[in-house]
Design an enzyme around this catalytic site. Structure first.
Site, PDB file in Angstrom:
ATOM      1  CG  ASP A   7      -0.328   0.161   2.612  1.00 54.88           C
ATOM      2  OD1 ASP A   7       0.969   0.198   2.625  1.00 54.88           O
ATOM      3  OD2 ASP A   7      -0.976   0.535   3.529  1.00 54.88           O
ATOM      4  CB  CYS A  64       0.974  -2.391   4.812  1.00 58.79           C
ATOM      5  SG  CYS A  64       0.379  -3.318   6.031  1.00 58.79           S
ATOM      6  CB  THR A  66       1.940  -2.334  11.137  1.00 60.44           C
ATOM      7  OG1 THR A  66       0.743  -2.908  10.312  1.00 60.44           O
ATOM      8  CG2 THR A  66       1.533  -1.240  11.565  1.00 60.44           C
ATOM      9  CG  HIS A  97      10.389 -24.610  11.929  1.00 61.92           C
ATOM     10  ND1 HIS A  97      10.337 -24.409  13.410  1.00 61.92           N
ATOM     11  CD2 HIS A  97      11.543 -24.689  11.503  1.00 61.92           C
ATOM     12  CE1 HIS A  97      11.718 -24.749  13.856  1.00 61.92           C
ATOM     13  NE2 HIS A  97      12.290 -24.948  12.862  1.00 61.92           N
ATOM     14  CG  HIS A 133       8.593 -28.614  10.705  1.00 60.38           C
ATOM     15  ND1 HIS A 133       8.110 -28.039  11.468  1.00 60.38           N
ATOM     16  CD2 HIS A 133      10.098 -28.776  10.704  1.00 60.38           C
ATOM     17  CE1 HIS A 133       9.272 -27.806  12.515  1.00 60.38           C
ATOM     18  NE2 HIS A 133      10.249 -28.109  11.947  1.00 60.38           N
TER      19      HIS A 133
END
Ligand code: RB5
Length: 142
Positions: A7, A64, A66, A97, A133
């Protein structure tokens, strides 16, 4: 092929990521946004998530402000395992993992130098293929 999306908050950092991919001759498809004009991160996160989930792109990178909004959005799409990373240990571990197929980062959280190290680590680390995994990843979708 790496799917890219961001963004306005992630736009500047994404230009650095694009420079890095071009220098490494890594192919990418840029789903936007294409400027720092304010926009809605789910639009771009969904485009990248669908490109990866449909198999058109092998992995994705979402940025973005955060990294939280794009990762929440991407993880709503079946088959997507988007990992929000702010350090190289997490980027390596989530490939080994979780077989994460999208890297999410916050441009207001990590600087460009660290972000590019995270990208390099994420793209170069293979999935461990360990039975435990594989079993745990299959349980995510059940
Ligand atoms: C945009 O201001 C900001 O909310 C967005 O980039 C992101 O951080 C959302 O999770």
């Amino acid at each position: 092929m790496i799917a890219l999306g961001c963004d306005h908050g992630g736009y500047a950092l994404m230009q650095e990521v694009i420079d890095y991919l071009e220098k490494q001759n890594i192919e990418y498809q840029n789903f936007g946004t294409y400027s720092e004009d304010s926009c809605d991160y789910p639009v771009y996160a969904k485009k990248v998530a669908h490109a990866v989930a449909d198999g058109n792109c092998e992995k994705g990178i979402l940025i973005c402000g955060t990294g939280i909004g794009v990762s929440i959005t991407a993880n709503k799409i079946k088959g997507i395992r988007a990992a929000l990373c702010g350090d190289c240990f997490s980027a390596k571990a989530t490939r080994e993992h979780n077989d994460a197929n999208i890297l999410a980062m916050g441009a207001r959280v990590v600087g460009a130098g660290l972000a590019l190290e995270i990208v390099k680590t994420f793209l170069e680390t293979p999935f461990s293929n360990d039975e435990r995994h594989i079993r745990r990843i299959s349980q995510i979708e059940q």
